[in-house]
Design an enzyme around this catalytic site. Sequence first.
Site, PDB file in Angstrom:
ATOM      1  N   LYS A  17       0.842  -1.209   0.000  1.00  0.00           N
ATOM      2  CA  LYS A  17       0.000   0.000   0.000  1.00  0.00           C
ATOM      3  C   LYS A  17       0.867   1.243   0.000  1.00  0.00           C
ATOM      4  O   LYS A  17       2.046   1.201   0.395  1.00  0.00           O
ATOM      5  CB  LYS A  17      -0.957   0.033   1.190  1.00  0.00           C
ATOM      6  CG  LYS A  17      -0.309   0.019   2.586  1.00  0.00           C
ATOM      7  CD  LYS A  17       0.170   1.365   3.109  1.00  0.00           C
ATOM      8  CE  LYS A  17       0.885   1.247   4.445  1.00  0.00           C
ATOM      9  NZ  LYS A  17       1.658   2.412   4.849  1.00  0.00           N
ATOM     10  N   ASP A  55      -2.406  -2.076   9.879  1.00  0.00           N
ATOM     11  CA  ASP A  55      -2.579  -2.036   8.423  1.00  0.00           C
ATOM     12  C   ASP A  55      -3.179  -3.322   7.854  1.00  0.00           C
ATOM     13  O   ASP A  55      -3.457  -3.388   6.656  1.00  0.00           O
ATOM     14  CB  ASP A  55      -1.228  -1.806   7.731  1.00  0.00           C
ATOM     15  CG  ASP A  55      -0.704  -0.394   7.931  1.00  0.00           C
ATOM     16  OD1 ASP A  55      -1.510   0.500   8.262  1.00  0.00           O
ATOM     17  OD2 ASP A  55       0.509  -0.186   7.744  1.00  0.00           O
TER      18      ASP A  55
HETATM   19  P1  ATP Z   1       4.085  -0.612   7.871  1.00  0.00           P
HETATM   20  O1  ATP Z   1       4.070   0.119   6.579  1.00  0.00           O
HETATM   21  O2  ATP Z   1       2.837  -1.446   8.117  1.00  0.00           O
HETATM   22  O3  ATP Z   1       4.476   0.220   9.064  1.00  0.00           O
HETATM   23  P2  ATP Z   1       6.594  -1.709   7.065  1.00  0.00           P
HETATM   24  O4  ATP Z   1       6.329  -1.935   5.619  1.00  0.00           O
HETATM   25  O5  ATP Z   1       7.371  -0.488   7.428  1.00  0.00           O
HETATM   26  O6  ATP Z   1       5.221  -1.733   7.815  1.00  0.00           O
HETATM   27  P3  ATP Z   1       7.213  -4.481   7.362  1.00  0.00           P
HETATM   28  O7  ATP Z   1       7.860  -4.793   6.048  1.00  0.00           O
HETATM   29  O8  ATP Z   1       5.816  -4.900   7.542  1.00  0.00           O
HETATM   30  O9  ATP Z   1       7.349  -2.920   7.683  1.00  0.00           O
HETATM   31  O10 ATP Z   1       8.142  -5.132   8.476  1.00  0.00           O
HETATM   32  C1  ATP Z   1       8.498  -4.557   9.700  1.00  0.00           C
HETATM   33  C2  ATP Z   1       9.239  -5.649  10.527  1.00  0.00           C
HETATM   34  O11 ATP Z   1       8.324  -6.707  10.821  1.00  0.00           O
HETATM   35  C3  ATP Z   1      10.387  -6.310   9.786  1.00  0.00           C
HETATM   36  O12 ATP Z   1      11.593  -5.643  10.021  1.00  0.00           O
HETATM   37  C4  ATP Z   1      10.389  -7.734  10.300  1.00  0.00           C
HETATM   38  O13 ATP Z   1      11.278  -7.879  11.376  1.00  0.00           O
HETATM   39  C5  ATP Z   1       8.992  -7.980  10.846  1.00  0.00           C
HETATM   40  N1  ATP Z   1       8.157  -8.943  10.056  1.00  0.00           N
HETATM   41  C6  ATP Z   1       7.350  -9.888  10.564  1.00  0.00           C
HETATM   42  N2  ATP Z   1       6.711 -10.563   9.579  1.00  0.00           N
HETATM   43  C7  ATP Z   1       7.104 -10.033   8.411  1.00  0.00           C
HETATM   44  C8  ATP Z   1       6.785 -10.304   7.057  1.00  0.00           C
HETATM   45  N3  ATP Z   1       5.933 -11.284   6.694  1.00  0.00           N
HETATM   46  N4  ATP Z   1       7.364  -9.530   6.116  1.00  0.00           N
HETATM   47  C9  ATP Z   1       8.217  -8.531   6.475  1.00  0.00           C
HETATM   48  N5  ATP Z   1       8.570  -8.253   7.742  1.00  0.00           N
HETATM   49  C10 ATP Z   1       8.018  -8.985   8.716  1.00  0.00           C
END
Ligand code: ATP
Length: 326
Positions: A19, A165
């Site tokens: 997203k 999210d």
């Molecule tokens: P958001 O935009 O919802 O704040 P994000 O995109 O910044 O999230 P994610 O990629 O969802 O961050 O990952 C944040 C942390 O969650 C990662 O550093 C990892 O340690 C942990 N994590 C747990 N499950 C997953 C997964 N399926 N994919 C990615 N990271 C994951």
Amino acid sequence: MNASHGNEPITYTAHAHAKVNVHLGVAEPREDGFHELVTVFQSLSLHDTVTLTDLGNAEVDKPRVQYLKVSGPHEAGVPEDDTNLAWTAVDRIMQHLYVTRGGIKIPEVGLEIHKAIPTAGGMAGGSADAAAALRLAERCYGRYYGIDSVGDHILDALGAALGSDVPFTLLGGTALGTGRGEQLTSMMTRGTYHWALIASDRGLSTPSVFRKLDELRDAGRASAPALDTTEISQALISGDAQRVAAHLHNDLQPAALSLRPDLRKTLEAGMDAGALNGIVSGSGPTCAFLCASQEDAEEIAAQVSIEIPGTKGVVAQGPAAGAEVL
Ligand code: ATP
């Protein structure tokens, strides 16, 4: 469902869509520590692929996820154990069915995630994987319980407990999110929007960006919350990418830039390369550039990722679907 051969494992595959927040207004922190948000989400064609394998051994007493394997261009830093949100999502469906419909013999499963969404990049990759895993587990275990669905409101509630999210990544499209971002209203939009997304090799932790925003606000160095989505809503209805570009807004951007001043260069490079506008995506560090066409998006993604060391460029279109079993 992708294959079913007698007693052989059955695999189910789902797409987990990233997203972008075309508007992200962040109000004061609540008593529970979460910030009240007013955000407009757009789901993107960029997706992870999550595969759940029914291992077919339904005689075990305590079924569980047997393994989780992660591959793909953004596999680094993604856990392969029960701290992965997709693994937790499967457990939650299992617990829900056990509590509401009683314990029956259900099989162990395996999970595989192909990561195309930048990790810790502000694009809800983990949440999207969790949403996909909820749908996959619902499909797989539903067969054993003789049901097609646990109900959308249950999936939403299980999703919201996993992360703010997750409900949007279940829903997809374009939606207004309030509360922690988990209370959703689908929005009408026209047209397809072309994005160049520039991911950074180093992630940013979402809680640290929210904390930084609080600090900046306390010091009078960040603007008041932008909680009015009228202009972006009208722009999205018009289908005019230029108008949408003019109203992109992210209250978290000053905080992300304060923690990662290097992102200013990325934003500048995208504008110099011809983007209509660029913002930090969610809590960053991915920068999202709205572009006039697919060709522009491809050129901008390539140019910025060459110019700025430690970045990767990818293109995506929005709005796209929510998590879906293929
Ligand atoms: P958001 O935009 O919802 O704040 P994000 O995109 O910044 O999230 P994610 O990629 O969802 O961050 O990952 C944040 C942390 O969650 C990662 O550093 C990892 O340690 C942990 N994590 C747990 N499950 C997953 C997964 N399926 N994919 C990615 N990271 C994951």
